[in-house]
Design a protein around this motif. Structure first.
Motif, PDB file in Angstrom:
ATOM      1  N   LYS A  18       0.853  -1.187   0.000  1.00 26.27           N
ATOM      2  CA  LYS A  18       0.000   0.000   0.000  1.00 26.27           C
ATOM      3  C   LYS A  18       0.887   1.235   0.000  1.00 26.27           C
ATOM      4  CE  LYS A  18      -3.762  -2.447   0.214  1.00 26.27           C
ATOM      5  NZ  LYS A  18      -4.676  -2.525  -0.949  1.00 26.27           N
ATOM      6  N   SER A  20       2.407   4.657  -2.472  1.00 25.50           N
ATOM      7  CA  SER A  20       2.254   5.463  -3.672  1.00 25.50           C
ATOM      8  C   SER A  20       3.530   5.388  -4.488  1.00 25.50           C
ATOM      9  CB  SER A  20       1.963   6.916  -3.304  1.00 25.50           C
ATOM     10  OG  SER A  20       3.119   7.523  -2.755  1.00 25.50           O
ATOM     11  N   ARG A  21       3.466   5.849  -5.726  1.00 23.33           N
ATOM     12  CA  ARG A  21       4.628   5.772  -6.602  1.00 23.33           C
ATOM     13  C   ARG A  21       5.797   6.591  -6.046  1.00 23.33           C
ATOM     14  NH1 ARG A  21       5.657   3.929 -11.582  1.00 23.33           N
ATOM     15  NH2 ARG A  21       7.276   4.959 -12.801  1.00 23.33           N
ATOM     16  N   GLN A  22       5.493   7.656  -5.317  1.00 28.85           N
ATOM     17  CA  GLN A  22       6.553   8.510  -4.804  1.00 28.85           C
ATOM     18  C   GLN A  22       7.249   7.945  -3.567  1.00 28.85           C
ATOM     19  OE1 GLN A  22       3.435   9.488  -5.384  1.00 28.85           O
ATOM     20  NE2 GLN A  22       3.548  10.949  -7.075  1.00 28.85           N
ATOM     21  N   ASP A  23       6.732   6.854  -3.014  1.00 25.23           N
ATOM     22  CA  ASP A  23       7.356   6.245  -1.835  1.00 25.23           C
ATOM     23  C   ASP A  23       8.531   5.357  -2.269  1.00 25.23           C
ATOM     24  OD1 ASP A  23       5.586   7.363   0.058  1.00 25.23           O
ATOM     25  OD2 ASP A  23       4.099   5.814  -0.357  1.00 25.23           O
ATOM     26  N   GLU A 149       8.654   9.479 -11.210  1.00 24.20           N
ATOM     27  CA  GLU A 149       7.769  10.509 -11.740  1.00 24.20           C
ATOM     28  C   GLU A 149       8.587  11.506 -12.547  1.00 24.20           C
ATOM     29  OE1 GLU A 149       4.707  10.342 -11.775  1.00 24.20           O
ATOM     30  OE2 GLU A 149       3.791   9.756  -9.862  1.00 24.20           O
ATOM     31  N   PRO A 199       3.709   0.199  -7.432  1.00 26.76           N
ATOM     32  CA  PRO A 199       4.217   1.574  -7.394  1.00 26.76           C
ATOM     33  C   PRO A 199       5.464   1.770  -8.231  1.00 26.76           C
ATOM     34  CG  PRO A 199       4.645   0.456  -5.315  1.00 26.76           C
ATOM     35  CD  PRO A 199       3.730  -0.433  -6.098  1.00 26.76           C
TER      36      PRO A 199
END
Length: 242
Positions: A18, A20-23, A149, A199
């Protein structure tokens, strides 16, 4: 492209964190607990012979574009377990492998222990803060921008400019959305249900995107070309200090 389909099957089959892509740090730490898991996450296989072959292929690509010199201090952004470092460290003055994951850095340190000039470094995932200004001759990042990103890709290009000496060289690549092979990757990943996309799933670039990053960061002599399904872009920091 059967290998792409197999890799996607593995991605969907895993339990998804769980995140996000930025984690970036949490994501890559979670999939690099063991060396084999780290290698699978990066390359989709654990074959040491293939790892060496692909590392040598990257070395040849760097030699043909930005050049690899015996007195170079070289920095890799997203060095993983040291796949490329293992073939570059023997031919340069110093090789620095920067990675967001403590697990990757641990594996890298063990795998490159025979090279006293190899320096694994853990970074935040958004900058190259541990690296001093104007201290590096060449920076490269290969098969890494796909996991970032767009803003963070550009951040690394700006950071590369900061850490490079005047005249220092930068090489980056990514899956090229404008080629048929790259579009097949795009479509295959688009087909994964949004709630099942990991992610770290690969995102494509266009040549114009990467050229724009280097241009706006201040690089000069920028060149690009297509390599199979990838776009390669490289340039140099001006000789004058800025």
């Amino acid at each position: 492209m059967p290998n792409i389909r197999r890799k996607i099957g593995r991605l969907i089959g895993r339990g998804q964190p769980k995140l996000s892509r930025q984690d970036y740090k949490q994501t890559w730490n979670s999939i690099s607990e063991s060396e084999d898991a780290a290698k699978m996450a990066v390359a989709g296989h654990t074959d040491e012979a293939l790892y060496k072959d692909t590392g040598l292929a990257t070395k040849r690509m760097l030699e043909e574009t930005v050049g690899v010199r015996p007195d170079d201090v070289i920095l890799e952004i997203g060095a993983g377990v040291g796949r490329v470092g293992a073939v570059l460290a023997p031919v340069c003055r110093k090789w620095i492998g920067a990675d967001v994951s403590a697990g990757m850095v641990r594996h890298m340190r063990q795998r490159l222990a025979a090279f006293p000039n190899a320096e694994p470094v853990e970074i935040s995932g958004f900058d190259l803060a541990p690296i001093a200004d104007a201290s590096v001759d060449m920076v490269y990042s290969t098969i890494v921008f796909m996991h970032l990103e767009e803003w963070d890709r550009y951040n690394y290009v700006r950071e590369a400019y900061r850490v490079l000496k005047p005249g220092g060289r930068l090489y980056v690549d990514n899956v090229n959305q404008l080629t048929d092979a790259g579009w097949e990757v795009f479509e295959a990943h688009r087909a994964i249900p949004p709630q099942k996309r990991p992610p770290y799933i690969s995102k494509t670039s266009t040549p114009q995107e990467l050229i724009n990053y280097l241009t706006r960061a201040g690089f000069e002599g920028i060149r690009n070309f297509d390599r199979e399904r990838y776009v390669v872009v490289y340039g140099a920091k001006p000789q004058r200090s800025s």
